[in-house]
Design a protein around this motif. Structure first.
Motif, PDB file in Angstrom:
ATOM      1  N   ASP A  49       0.866  -1.172   0.000  1.00  9.68           N
ATOM      2  CA  ASP A  49       0.000   0.000   0.000  1.00  9.68           C
ATOM      3  C   ASP A  49       0.902   1.221   0.000  1.00  9.68           C
ATOM      4  O   ASP A  49       2.113   1.115  -0.228  1.00  9.68           O
ATOM      5  N   CYS A  50       0.340   2.399   0.300  1.00  6.55           N
ATOM      6  CA  CYS A  50       1.140   3.626   0.215  1.00  6.55           C
ATOM      7  C   CYS A  50       2.152   3.754   1.350  1.00  6.55           C
ATOM      8  O   CYS A  50       2.938   4.695   1.366  1.00  6.55           O
ATOM      9  N   THR A  51       2.144   2.828   2.344  1.00 12.65           N
ATOM     10  CA  THR A  51       3.078   2.927   3.483  1.00 12.65           C
ATOM     11  C   THR A  51       3.983   1.717   3.625  1.00 12.65           C
ATOM     12  O   THR A  51       5.001   1.793   4.307  1.00 12.65           O
ATOM     13  N   LYS A  52       3.662   0.556   3.016  1.00 13.13           N
ATOM     14  CA  LYS A  52       4.416  -0.675   3.244  1.00 13.13           C
ATOM     15  C   LYS A  52       4.725  -1.376   1.929  1.00 13.13           C
ATOM     16  O   LYS A  52       3.937  -1.323   0.975  1.00 13.13           O
ATOM     17  N   ASP A  53       5.938  -2.050   1.916  1.00 13.73           N
ATOM     18  CA  ASP A  53       6.274  -2.916   0.792  1.00 13.73           C
ATOM     19  C   ASP A  53       5.485  -4.215   0.916  1.00 13.73           C
ATOM     20  O   ASP A  53       5.146  -4.635   2.035  1.00 13.73           O
ATOM     21  N   PRO A  54       5.229  -4.899  -0.193  1.00  4.12           N
ATOM     22  CA  PRO A  54       4.597  -6.225  -0.098  1.00  4.12           C
ATOM     23  C   PRO A  54       5.600  -7.243   0.448  1.00  4.12           C
ATOM     24  O   PRO A  54       6.767  -7.256   0.039  1.00  4.12           O
ATOM     25  N   VAL A  55       5.177  -8.074   1.412  1.00  2.67           N
ATOM     26  CA  VAL A  55       6.067  -9.040   2.045  1.00  2.67           C
ATOM     27  C   VAL A  55       5.386 -10.409   2.085  1.00  2.67           C
ATOM     28  O   VAL A  55       4.199 -10.502   2.390  1.00  2.67           O
ATOM     29  N   VAL A  56       6.185 -11.469   1.776  1.00  5.48           N
ATOM     30  CA  VAL A  56       5.697 -12.833   1.893  1.00  5.48           C
ATOM     31  C   VAL A  56       6.601 -13.604   2.835  1.00  5.48           C
ATOM     32  O   VAL A  56       7.742 -13.209   3.085  1.00  5.48           O
ATOM     33  N   LYS A  57       6.095 -14.718   3.401  1.00  3.90           N
ATOM     34  CA  LYS A  57       6.871 -15.549   4.321  1.00  3.90           C
ATOM     35  C   LYS A  57       6.884 -16.972   3.810  1.00  3.90           C
ATOM     36  O   LYS A  57       5.861 -17.554   3.467  1.00  3.90           O
ATOM     37  N   ARG A  58       8.120 -17.573   3.741  1.00  2.00           N
ATOM     38  CA  ARG A  58       8.276 -18.993   3.475  1.00  2.00           C
ATOM     39  C   ARG A  58       8.433 -19.677   4.833  1.00  2.00           C
ATOM     40  O   ARG A  58       9.219 -19.220   5.670  1.00  2.00           O
ATOM     41  N   TYR A  59       7.750 -20.805   5.055  1.00  2.45           N
ATOM     42  CA  TYR A  59       7.894 -21.465   6.342  1.00  2.45           C
ATOM     43  C   TYR A  59       7.823 -22.980   6.182  1.00  2.45           C
ATOM     44  O   TYR A  59       7.145 -23.498   5.302  1.00  2.45           O
TER      45      TYR A  59
END
Length: 664
Positions: free
Chosen positions: A187-197
Motif C-alpha cells: 500500500d502507500c506505506t508498506k512494501d509487499p512481504v511474503v513468508k516462506r515457512y
C-alpha cells in the motif's frame, strides 16, 4: 545382572559362607546371582564405602544359599544397600542412573532408604546425540521481481536443515517442503512481504523455521476513498457540501479529490424580508411591494413579498388576526394593516395562555382512593373552562385501620410450656401492625420453658468439687436439665498479697499471696523501683583578688543517693585594679596596687577619651613607664590584670579611664 560387594552386615562373605561366624537366631539369605559393573565405581553398605573396581562374584540368587541357623522365606525385611554410581549415556551406548542394590535380595532402589524400588529398565538412560544449533538452507526460496501478488511456489520448493553432534561429530540432514503466506500486501506505506515457512521436520533436532522476502515496492498512489473532516466547498441553498477525501491506508488528505456525503442535504432558501428587484404590485399609500430575495443567494420567491418605502398616507386601518387567549392556548392582539394597500402598519403581540384557575370546584374524577390513614383525593375543575385539571383536593376522612384477627407474623411472645405463641395483629387493609392488639397462635410448646431457674449450684474451689446446678422451669416446675460435677480447680482464691521484701532502687522485692480457701502460698517478684532523680547544683567560690568559682551540676537519686550526669564548670573572675598616674617628660608612669594570684597587667592609652586607636603594653610589675610620647599631650589611660588559666589569659575588667598630660 552381576553384583559386586565385599561386606554384608559387617561380616566378610567368606566368613559367612564357611559358617565361622556366629549369627543371631534369624535367617540370612545370600542371593548368589553374579553381578558386575561395567565401569569402576564404589558402593556403600551399612554406611561403609565399598570399592567396586573388581568384578567379584557372589552365589546366585537361584541357589538360595542359606547363611545362619534358621531357614525361612526369601523375603528381605532388612535391606543391606550399597550405592552404585551412575554412568552417563553416550551417542552409541546406554547409561545408568545412580541407584542402590540390596546385598541380600538384589532389589534395585533409587533412594538410600530402600523405599523407591525400580526395575533394571527404569535405571537405564537411553543413548542420545547432543545436537548443535541447526542451520537452514533457504536457497531457491528468494522472490524476484516487483510483483505485489502472492508468488507461486518455485520448483522443488524445499528447505534443507543441517546439524552435527557435539559429542561424536555425526551429521544430520533433513529436507522438507516449505509453504508461502502473504505477510501484507503493498500500500502507500508498506512494501509487499511474503513468508516462506517449514513446519514438518521429522527429527526433533530441527524446529519450525521461516524467512520473509519483499516482493516489490511501496505503492506510491494513495487510496482516496474515505471522507475527511475538511470541507472543500460549503453547502449552498441548492448544492450539498463537498469534503476532501483521505487515504484509507495512511489518512493523508487529498488536495483536489472531493465528494459529497449521501446523507447531507442542501441548505435550502432563506426568504425573510430582503426585497428583490422584482416588483409584485404598485403601492397606493406611498409604498411599493416587491418579492423577497433569498438571504444567501440571488433566488427570488414567487409568493412572499415585502413592502418597500414608507407608507404615510394610510387613510383606513383595520386589525386582523386577533385571537383571545384561553386557559391552555395563547392569544394574539392582532396586526394593524392598511385597509387600502394592505401594508402592515403594526405587528401584533402574543397573549400568554391564562392557565387554569381552580378554587374548590371538585370533579367526579378520583385521583387517589382513601386509605387507612389518608382521605380520598379528587381532581379539581377549572373555574373558567370547567375542564378537569391536575390540581387535587382531599375529600372526606381516612378509612381508619381495621385490626381483627389477621396474623402479622410479628411475635410478641414465643410459645412456652404453659402458653401458646402471641403475635401482633395486622390491619385487614394495609401493612400496618397493631402496637397493642394480639392473638394467640398455635398451641403450647412443651420443650420451651420460658423462665429457667438454677438450683443446687456450687462453685468449685481448689479444695472441693463444685456443681453446675439443676435447671428447673419456674412456670411448670419441670426439671429441665440435670447439673454436673465441677472438678477441683487449679485456680486458688488469692488474697491481695503482702509485701514480704520491699523493692529498692538496686534490688527486687517480693510479695507473698495466700489462698483464702486452702492456705497455699505463692510469691511474686517485685521489680526494682526506678531511681527518683532530682537535679542538684554545688557552687564553691575561693580567692580574693582572683575569684575562682567551681560549679557542679548532677542528678541524685533521693532514695539511694546515686549520682549521674556529673558536670563541673570552673570560672575565674579577676578583681579590677585601680591606677595612679604620674607625668614625665614625654612619658607617664602608671602604678597599681599589687593583686595576689595574677600573672601581670595590661596598660592601654589613647589620645581619645573613648579609647579609640589605643595602644597596649603588658608588664608583670605593678609600675610601668610609657615613653616616647608627645610632650604636653593629654593621654587617657586604663589598666587591667590578667591570669593564665589552662594556657589562656583571663582578664579583669578595665579600670576607670584616667587622664594625664605629659611634660615638655
Amino acid at each position: 545382572m552381576r553384583k559386586k560387594f565385599k561386606k554384608m552386615l559387617g561380616l566378610s562373605l567368606s566368613a559367612l559362607m564357611m559358617g565361622s561366624v556366629a549369627l543371631p537366631s534369624a535367617t540370612y539369605i545370600v542371593h548368589a546371582e553374579s553381578i558386575s559393573t561395567k565401569t569402576p565405581g564404589s558402593a556403600i553398605s551399612n554406611g561403609n564405602e565399598i570399592s567396586t573396581d573388581s568384578s567379584t562374584d557372589v552365589p546366585s540368587k537361584d541357589s538360595n544359599t542359606n547363611v545362619g541357623t534358621d531357614s525361612g522365606s526369601e523375603e528381605c525385611t532388612n535391606h543391606v544397600l550399597k550405592k552404585v554410581y551412575g554412568t552417563p549415556a553416550s551417542c552409541t551406548e546406554e547409561g545408568t542412573k545412580t541407584h542402590y542394590v540390596c546385598d541380600v535380595c538384589g532389589k534395585l532402589f533409587l533412594d538410600e532408604n530402600g523405599e523407591n524400588e525400580v526395575s533394571e529398565e527404569e535405571i537405564k538412560i537411553p543413548e542420545a546425540h547432543e545436537w548443535n544449533t541447526p542451520t537452514y538452507d533457504w536457497s531457491g526460496a528468494e522472490v524476484t521481481g516487483d510483483s505485489t501478488e502472492l508468488p507461486s511456489e518455485p520448483d522443488g520448493h524445499t528447505v534443507t536443515a543441517k546439524t552435527t553432534c557435539k559429542l561424536c561429530g555425526e551429521e544430520l540432514t533433513e529436507t522438507e517442503e516449505f509453504s508461502t503466506d502473504t505477510v501484507h500486501t503493498a500500500d502507500c506505506t508498506k512494501d509487499p512481504v511474503v513468508k516462506r515457512y517449514a513446519t514438518d521436520f521429522v527429527n526433533s533436532a530441527f524446529t519450525n523455521n521461516s524467512v520473509t522476502y519483499n516482493t516489490g515496492e511501496t505503492n506510491e498512489e494513495h487510496n482516496f476513498t474515505e471522507f475527511s473532516d475538511q470541507i472543500a466547498t460549503p453547502a449552498t441553498c441548492t448544492e450539498k457540501a463537498q469534503y476532501y477525501l483521505k487515504c484509507s491506508d495512511c489518512d493523508v488528505i487529498s488536495t483536489n479529490e472531493t465528494d459529497e456525503k449521501e446523507e447531507d442535504e442542501p441548505l435550502g432558501h432563506s426568504f425573510t424580508d430582503k426585497p428583490s428587484n422584482v416588483q409584485a404590485a404598485a403601492g397606493t399609500c406611498g409604498s411599493n411591494t416587491y418579492y423577497v430575495q433569498c438571504d444567501r443567494c440571488d433566488a427570488v420567491s414567487d409568493t412572499k413579498t415585502v413592502v418597500v418605502g414608507e407608507a404615510t398616507n394610510h387613510l383606513n386601518t383595520v386589525v386582523i388576526n386577533q385571537k383571545d387567549a384561553t386557559c391552555t392556548k395563547p392569544g394574539y392582539t392582532g396586526d394593524t394593516v392598511c385597509d387600502q394597500c394592505g401594508a402592515l402598519i403594526k405587528k401584533g403581540e402574543e397573549i400568554p395562555a391564562t392557565g387554569h384557575k381552580t378554587s374548590n370546584k371538585v370533579s367526579d374524577k378520583i385521583a387517589k382512593e382513601a386509605t387507612c390513614t389518608t382521605p380520598a383525593k379528587y381532581y379539581l375543575l377549572c373555574d373558567t373552562c370547567n375542564e378537569v385539571t391536575e390540581n387535587t383536593k382531599e375529600v372526606g376522612k381516612p378509612n381508619g385501620h381495621s385490626f381483627t384477627n389477621k396474623d402479622s407474623g410479628k411475635v410478641k411472645d414465643e410459645a412456652t410450656c404453659t402458653s401458646p405463641a402471641i403475635h401482633y395483629v395486622q390491619c385487614d387493609n394495609c401493612d400496618e401492625i397493631s402496637t397493642d392488639k394480639t392473638i394467640e397462635i398455635g398451641s403450647t410448646d412443651a420443650d420451651n420453658h420460658g423462665n429457667i431457674v438454677l438450683k443446687n449450684d456450687k462453685k468449685a474451689t481448689c479444695k472441693d468439687e463444685g456443681y453446675t446446678g439443676d435447671e428447673y422451669c419456674e412456670d411448670c416446675g419441670k426439671l429441665v436439665k440435670t447439673g454436673t460435677k465441677i472438678p477441683v480447680t487449679n485456680e486458688h482464691t488469692w488474697d491481695a498479697g503482702k509485701i514480704t521484701k520491699a523493692a529498692t532502687c538496686t534490688q527486687a522485692g517480693e510479695k507473698t499471696y495466700t489462698c483464702s480457701v486452702c492456705g497455699a502460698t505463692k510469691k511474686e517478684i517485685i521489680k526494682k523501683t526506678e531511681h527518683k532523680w532530682a537535679p542538684r547544683t554545688e557552687t564553691k567560690v575561693s580567692g580574693k583578688d582572683v575569684v575562682t568559682t567551681t560549679k557542679k551540676t548532677y542528678d541524685q537519686c533521693s532514695v539511694c543517693k546515686s549520682v549521674r550526669n556529673m558536670k563541673t564548670v570552673n570560672s575565674v573572675r579577676i578583681k579590677t585594679p585601680s591606677v595612679t598616674l604620674k607625668a614625665g617628660k614625654k612619658s607617664f608612669t602608671a602604678k597599681t596596687k599589687k593583686l595576689s594570684g595574677i600573672n601581670g597587667y595590661q596598660i592601654r592609652y589613647s589620645v581619645k577619651k573613648n579609647m579609640k586607636k589605643s595602644k597596649t603594653v603588658t608588664t608583670k610589675k605593678t609600675s610601668k613607664t610609657v615613653k616616647k610620647l608627645i610632650s604636653k599631650k593629654k593621654y587617657y589611660v586604663q589598666v587591667r590584670a590578667y591570669k593564665t588559666v589552662n594556657g589562656k589569659k583571663v582578664f579583669s575588667s578595665w579600670s576607670k579611664v584616667k587622664n594625664i598630660t605629659t611634660k615638655k
